[in-house]
Write an enzyme that holds these catalytic residues in place. Structure first.
Site, mmCIF file in Angstrom:
data_model
loop_
_atom_site.group_PDB
_atom_site.id
_atom_site.type_symbol
_atom_site.label_atom_id
_atom_site.label_comp_id
_atom_site.label_asym_id
_atom_site.label_seq_id
_atom_site.Cartn_x
_atom_site.Cartn_y
_atom_site.Cartn_z
ATOM 1 N N CYS A 89 0.777 -0.998 0.084
ATOM 2 C CA CYS A 89 0.055 -0.104 -0.203
ATOM 3 C C CYS A 89 0.874 1.289 0.105
ATOM 4 O O CYS A 89 0.380 2.505 -0.510
ATOM 5 C CB CYS A 89 -0.704 -0.074 1.295
ATOM 6 S SG CYS A 89 -2.197 -1.439 0.997
ATOM 7 N N THR A 90 1.986 1.280 0.647
ATOM 8 C CA THR A 90 2.804 2.635 0.493
ATOM 9 C C THR A 90 3.467 2.614 -0.627
ATOM 10 O O THR A 90 3.510 3.671 -1.358
ATOM 11 C CB THR A 90 3.947 2.280 1.523
ATOM 12 O OG1 THR A 90 3.460 1.856 2.892
ATOM 13 C CG2 THR A 90 5.096 3.355 1.744
#
Length: 156
Positions: A47-48
């Site tokens: 997600c980062t």
């Protein structure tokens, strides 16, 4: 599993809290093209990667007339921390009961390491200025997704 949106569908409106505590609605962007991407959990590796990829491509997406909204089940506090740490300059929205993810077909059965469970499906829905879905992508990969999205949208 919730019904997945398809090109031509009317995008469901929503109102969610953002990382900065304000309420954001899809209708706030009436007349604009909006990229709504759903991600499972802030501050996780995938997600980062995806969030930073959107951040790094925000200028070209904006120049082509697209706004970006990220949605996850995370709390406002977690989203605020994630946004600050990664210098994200687009709204991150909290969908703790996953009602919006369900309405967009981004919540459903997942399998991981042989285990089946309900969860957020990494997805991206592009909505045109009239509120119609112009592109819907489900089960996308975090790495390389924004580059593929740009190609699909014809953005160089």
């Amino acid at each position: 599993m919730s019904k997945r949106l398809q090109t031509g569908d009317r995008a469901p409106d929503f109102r969610l809290s953002s990382a900065d505590g304000s309420d954001v609605s899809l209708s706030d962007f009436a007349g604009e093209n909006v990229v709504v991407y759903f991600y499972p959990a802030a501050a996780t590796p995938g997600c980062t990667t995806e969030a930073c990829d959107f951040r790094d491509n925000l200028a070209s997406l904006g120049a082509a007339g697209y706004r970006v909204l990220g949605i996850s089940p995370d709390s406002e506090t977690k989203l605020r921390s994630f946004s600050e740490k990664e210098s994200l300059t687009f709204p991150l929205l909290s969908d703790p009961d996953h009602a919006v993810a369900e309405a967009y077909g981004a919540w459903g059965e997942k399998k991981n390491y042989g285990k089946t469970y309900e969860g957020l499906i990494r997805s991206t829905v592009v909505i045109d200025g009239s509120g119609q879905v112009s592109l819907a992508q489900y089960n996308v990969r975090a790495t390389g997704h924004v580059a593929k999205l740009r190609r699909d949208l014809g953005i160089s």
